[in-house]
Design a protein around this motif. Structure first.
Motif, PDB file in Angstrom:
ATOM      1  N   TRP A  46       0.887  -1.244  -0.076  1.00 50.83           N
ATOM      2  CA  TRP A  46      -0.032  -0.173   0.115  1.00 50.83           C
ATOM      3  C   TRP A  46       1.124   1.033  -0.054  1.00 50.83           C
ATOM      4  CZ3 TRP A  46      -5.097  -0.296  -1.015  1.00 50.83           C
ATOM      5  CH2 TRP A  46      -5.698  -1.501  -0.742  1.00 50.83           C
ATOM      6  N   ARG A  47       1.995   1.116   0.795  1.00 51.27           N
ATOM      7  CA  ARG A  47       2.834   2.460   1.110  1.00 51.27           C
ATOM      8  C   ARG A  47       3.480   2.869  -0.507  1.00 51.27           C
ATOM      9  NH1 ARG A  47       8.329   2.053   4.402  1.00 51.27           N
ATOM     10  NH2 ARG A  47       8.962   4.116   3.941  1.00 51.27           N
ATOM     11  N   LEU A  48       3.832   1.595  -1.280  1.00 49.95           N
ATOM     12  CA  LEU A  48       4.519   1.757  -2.512  1.00 49.95           C
ATOM     13  C   LEU A  48       3.535   2.453  -3.669  1.00 49.95           C
ATOM     14  CD1 LEU A  48       7.140   1.646  -3.576  1.00 49.95           C
ATOM     15  CD2 LEU A  48       6.678  -0.809  -4.252  1.00 49.95           C
ATOM     16  N   SER A  49       2.156   1.955  -3.558  1.00 47.53           N
ATOM     17  CA  SER A  49       1.161   2.278  -4.271  1.00 47.53           C
ATOM     18  C   SER A  49       0.794   3.753  -3.824  1.00 47.53           C
ATOM     19  CB  SER A  49       0.015   1.430  -4.247  1.00 47.53           C
ATOM     20  OG  SER A  49       0.387   0.163  -4.701  1.00 47.53           O
ATOM     21  N   LEU A  50       0.703   4.066  -2.739  1.00 48.46           N
ATOM     22  CA  LEU A  50       0.607   5.489  -2.349  1.00 48.46           C
ATOM     23  C   LEU A  50       1.518   6.491  -3.052  1.00 48.46           C
ATOM     24  CD1 LEU A  50      -0.668   5.272   1.380  1.00 48.46           C
ATOM     25  CD2 LEU A  50      -1.892   5.962  -0.587  1.00 48.46           C
ATOM     26  N   ALA A  51       2.982   5.986  -2.672  1.00 49.37           N
ATOM     27  CA  ALA A  51       4.149   6.800  -3.363  1.00 49.37           C
ATOM     28  C   ALA A  51       3.870   6.974  -4.552  1.00 49.37           C
ATOM     29  CB  ALA A  51       5.468   6.080  -2.886  1.00 49.37           C
ATOM     30  N   LEU A  52       3.582   5.803  -5.392  1.00 44.46           N
ATOM     31  CA  LEU A  52       3.204   5.946  -6.863  1.00 44.46           C
ATOM     32  C   LEU A  52       2.357   7.088  -7.321  1.00 44.46           C
ATOM     33  CD1 LEU A  52       4.632   4.066  -9.084  1.00 44.46           C
ATOM     34  CD2 LEU A  52       2.507   2.840  -9.066  1.00 44.46           C
ATOM     35  N   GLY A  53       1.192   7.043  -6.488  1.00 46.10           N
ATOM     36  CA  GLY A  53       0.130   7.989  -6.834  1.00 46.10           C
ATOM     37  C   GLY A  53       0.521   9.464  -6.431  1.00 46.10           C
ATOM     38  N   ILE A  54       1.273   9.636  -5.370  1.00 46.74           N
ATOM     39  CA  ILE A  54       1.682  11.094  -5.028  1.00 46.74           C
ATOM     40  C   ILE A  54       2.763  11.385  -5.968  1.00 46.74           C
ATOM     41  CG2 ILE A  54       3.272  12.343  -3.410  1.00 46.74           C
ATOM     42  CD1 ILE A  54       1.822  10.457  -1.224  1.00 46.74           C
ATOM     43  N   VAL A  55       3.799  10.715  -6.444  1.00 51.31           N
ATOM     44  CA  VAL A  55       4.642  11.221  -7.297  1.00 51.31           C
ATOM     45  C   VAL A  55       4.246  11.420  -8.791  1.00 51.31           C
ATOM     46  CG1 VAL A  55       6.896  10.571  -8.579  1.00 51.31           C
ATOM     47  CG2 VAL A  55       6.658  10.231  -5.936  1.00 51.31           C
ATOM     48  N   ALA A  57       1.242  12.378  -9.502  1.00 46.74           N
ATOM     49  CA  ALA A  57       0.451  13.890  -9.276  1.00 46.74           C
ATOM     50  C   ALA A  57       1.510  14.783  -9.311  1.00 46.74           C
ATOM     51  CB  ALA A  57      -0.395  13.795  -7.940  1.00 46.74           C
ATOM     52  N   LEU A  58       2.462  14.762  -8.655  1.00 48.13           N
ATOM     53  CA  LEU A  58       3.428  15.762  -8.655  1.00 48.13           C
ATOM     54  C   LEU A  58       4.228  15.744  -9.972  1.00 48.13           C
ATOM     55  CD1 LEU A  58       5.164  15.238  -5.143  1.00 48.13           C
ATOM     56  CD2 LEU A  58       3.596  17.103  -5.840  1.00 48.13           C
ATOM     57  N   ILE A  59       4.268  14.904 -10.691  1.00 48.34           N
ATOM     58  CA  ILE A  59       4.981  15.048 -12.052  1.00 48.34           C
ATOM     59  C   ILE A  59       4.133  15.773 -12.812  1.00 48.34           C
ATOM     60  CG2 ILE A  59       5.300  13.663 -14.131  1.00 48.34           C
ATOM     61  CD1 ILE A  59       6.668  11.579 -12.410  1.00 48.34           C
ATOM     62  N   VAL A  60       2.730  15.580 -12.983  1.00 54.25           N
ATOM     63  CA  VAL A  60       1.654  16.270 -13.613  1.00 54.25           C
ATOM     64  C   VAL A  60       1.743  17.569 -13.470  1.00 54.25           C
ATOM     65  CG1 VAL A  60      -0.582  16.434 -14.300  1.00 54.25           C
ATOM     66  CG2 VAL A  60       0.806  14.157 -14.291  1.00 54.25           C
ATOM     67  N   LEU A  61       1.715  18.089 -12.071  1.00 56.47           N
ATOM     68  CA  LEU A  61       1.571  19.246 -11.324  1.00 56.47           C
ATOM     69  C   LEU A  61       2.906  20.184 -11.624  1.00 56.47           C
ATOM     70  CD1 LEU A  61      -0.164  18.516  -7.899  1.00 56.47           C
ATOM     71  CD2 LEU A  61      -1.448  19.541 -10.036  1.00 56.47           C
ATOM     72  N   VAL A  62       3.718  19.576 -11.670  1.00 58.99           N
ATOM     73  CA  VAL A  62       5.150  20.298 -11.818  1.00 58.99           C
ATOM     74  C   VAL A  62       5.178  20.666 -13.006  1.00 58.99           C
ATOM     75  CG1 VAL A  62       7.847  20.302 -11.825  1.00 58.99           C
ATOM     76  CG2 VAL A  62       6.415  19.625  -9.799  1.00 58.99           C
ATOM     77  N   LEU A  98      -2.931  -0.533  -8.274  1.00 57.35           N
ATOM     78  CA  LEU A  98      -3.121   0.465  -9.445  1.00 57.35           C
ATOM     79  C   LEU A  98      -4.122   1.164  -9.038  1.00 57.35           C
ATOM     80  CD1 LEU A  98      -1.587   1.192 -11.871  1.00 57.35           C
ATOM     81  CD2 LEU A  98      -3.127  -0.165 -13.150  1.00 57.35           C
ATOM     82  N   GLY A  99      -5.404   1.094  -8.682  1.00 59.74           N
ATOM     83  CA  GLY A  99      -6.373   1.857  -8.252  1.00 59.74           C
ATOM     84  C   GLY A  99      -6.289   2.854  -7.241  1.00 59.74           C
ATOM     85  N   VAL A 100      -5.357   2.206  -6.188  1.00 60.04           N
ATOM     86  CA  VAL A 100      -5.152   3.119  -4.935  1.00 60.04           C
ATOM     87  C   VAL A 100      -4.082   4.237  -5.644  1.00 60.04           C
ATOM     88  CG1 VAL A 100      -3.546   3.176  -3.029  1.00 60.04           C
ATOM     89  CG2 VAL A 100      -5.282   1.403  -3.290  1.00 60.04           C
ATOM     90  N   ALA A 101      -3.217   3.958  -6.505  1.00 57.01           N
ATOM     91  CA  ALA A 101      -2.274   5.113  -7.056  1.00 57.01           C
ATOM     92  C   ALA A 101      -2.995   5.957  -7.820  1.00 57.01           C
ATOM     93  CB  ALA A 101      -0.931   3.956  -7.866  1.00 57.01           C
ATOM     94  N   THR A 102      -3.763   5.302  -8.648  1.00 55.00           N
ATOM     95  CA  THR A 102      -4.613   6.264  -9.566  1.00 55.00           C
ATOM     96  C   THR A 102      -5.470   7.165  -8.922  1.00 55.00           C
ATOM     97  OG1 THR A 102      -4.626   4.343 -11.214  1.00 55.00           O
ATOM     98  CG2 THR A 102      -6.278   6.270 -11.539  1.00 55.00           C
ATOM     99  N   LEU A 103      -6.297   6.677  -7.754  1.00 59.36           N
ATOM    100  CA  LEU A 103      -6.890   7.583  -6.959  1.00 59.36           C
ATOM    101  C   LEU A 103      -6.186   8.403  -6.248  1.00 59.36           C
ATOM    102  CD1 LEU A 103      -9.841   7.980  -5.708  1.00 59.36           C
ATOM    103  CD2 LEU A 103      -9.282   6.260  -3.824  1.00 59.36           C
ATOM    104  N   VAL A 104      -5.110   8.201  -5.682  1.00 61.07           N
ATOM    105  CA  VAL A 104      -4.040   9.206  -4.864  1.00 61.07           C
ATOM    106  C   VAL A 104      -3.786  10.314  -5.842  1.00 61.07           C
ATOM    107  CG1 VAL A 104      -1.749   9.405  -3.819  1.00 61.07           C
ATOM    108  CG2 VAL A 104      -3.467   7.683  -3.205  1.00 61.07           C
ATOM    109  N   GLY A 105      -3.447   9.888  -7.137  1.00 63.65           N
ATOM    110  CA  GLY A 105      -2.844  10.700  -8.095  1.00 63.65           C
ATOM    111  C   GLY A 105      -3.928  11.544  -8.521  1.00 63.65           C
ATOM    112  N   ALA A 106      -5.163  11.145  -8.965  1.00 65.41           N
ATOM    113  CA  ALA A 106      -6.565  11.924  -9.109  1.00 65.41           C
ATOM    114  C   ALA A 106      -6.659  13.091  -8.135  1.00 65.41           C
ATOM    115  CB  ALA A 106      -7.524  11.122  -9.483  1.00 65.41           C
ATOM    116  N   ILE A 107      -6.727  12.752  -7.101  1.00 63.33           N
ATOM    117  CA  ILE A 107      -6.940  13.365  -5.674  1.00 63.33           C
ATOM    118  C   ILE A 107      -5.991  14.546  -5.779  1.00 63.33           C
ATOM    119  CG2 ILE A 107      -7.001  13.764  -3.118  1.00 63.33           C
ATOM    120  CD1 ILE A 107      -8.413  10.896  -3.309  1.00 63.33           C
ATOM    121  N   GLY A 108      -4.717  14.028  -5.831  1.00 59.32           N
ATOM    122  CA  GLY A 108      -3.360  15.159  -6.065  1.00 59.32           C
ATOM    123  C   GLY A 108      -3.819  16.285  -7.112  1.00 59.32           C
TER     124      GLY A 108
END
Length: 183
Positions: A46-55, A57-62, A98-108
């Motif tokens: 879960w931790r790695l999937s959360l990191a995947l989503g956070i990074v 999102a940051l890639i797209v935002l930056v 992958l869903g966790v990462a996608t959800l975190v990225g979308a929220i970001g």
């Protein structure tokens, strides 16, 4: 030495530090590390999937155009077109993570998209539109993109010449990055 004199990262880090390039470089390096670890594990955490989503999102935002680097995730380890079917099956098996990462990225990225929508009536904004520059498949200007002194990829990052050679001779784990790097 290679990064300082073989790329334009030094220039963006020292002279144009407010530009997004140095931050984007860090995020893409982090993305590559996380993607590699995510695929190495039999079951991602879960931790790695959360990191995947956070990074992601940051890639797209930056730097919006760097969203293309997100394709490294599904293409990681693909060395032949015939590997795509197996990769799709692997992604399906990992759909929960992958869903966790996608959800975190979308929220970001959602607050930024909402801000764009409220201020411009558009969900996506091209910050370069005022400069009247863009890409057209009808007139791709490949030579200028690769060699011009103004924005030439190989002029400002001559180290990338070795990536072309490396893509041809790559073996082992490096071969698994070729398709995503070419894309």
């Amino acid at each position: 030495i290679s990064i300082t004199w073989g790329t334009n990262l030094f220039h963006y880090g020292v002279f144009d530090g407010t530009f997004s390039h140095a931050f984007a470089f860090f995020l893409v390096c982090s993305w590559m590390l996380i993607v590699e670890r995510w695929w190495e594990l039999e079951r991602p955490t879960w931790r790695l999937s959360l990191a995947l989503g956070i990074v992601a999102a940051l890639i797209v935002l930056v730097r919006h155009t760097n969203a293309i680097f997100l394709l490294v995730l599904p293409l990681y380890g693909v060395t032949r077109w015939t590997d795509l079917r197996a990769r799709i099956a692997s992604l399906w098996e990992r759909r929960k993570w992958l869903g966790v990462a996608t959800l975190v990225g979308a929220i970001g990225i959602l607050p930024q998209l909402a801000l764009y929508r409220m201020s411009t009536s558009s969900w996506l904004v091209n910050p370069y539109s005022a400069l009247n520059i863009g890409f057209s498949f009808g007139s791709p200007r490949i030579v200028a993109v690769l060699f011009s002194t103004q924005k030439g990829l190989l002029f400002w990052s001559p180290l990338l010449v070795f990536t072309v050679i490396g893509a041809i001779v790559a073996k082992g784990w490096a071969r698994g990055l070729v398709w995503s790097a070419v894309l």
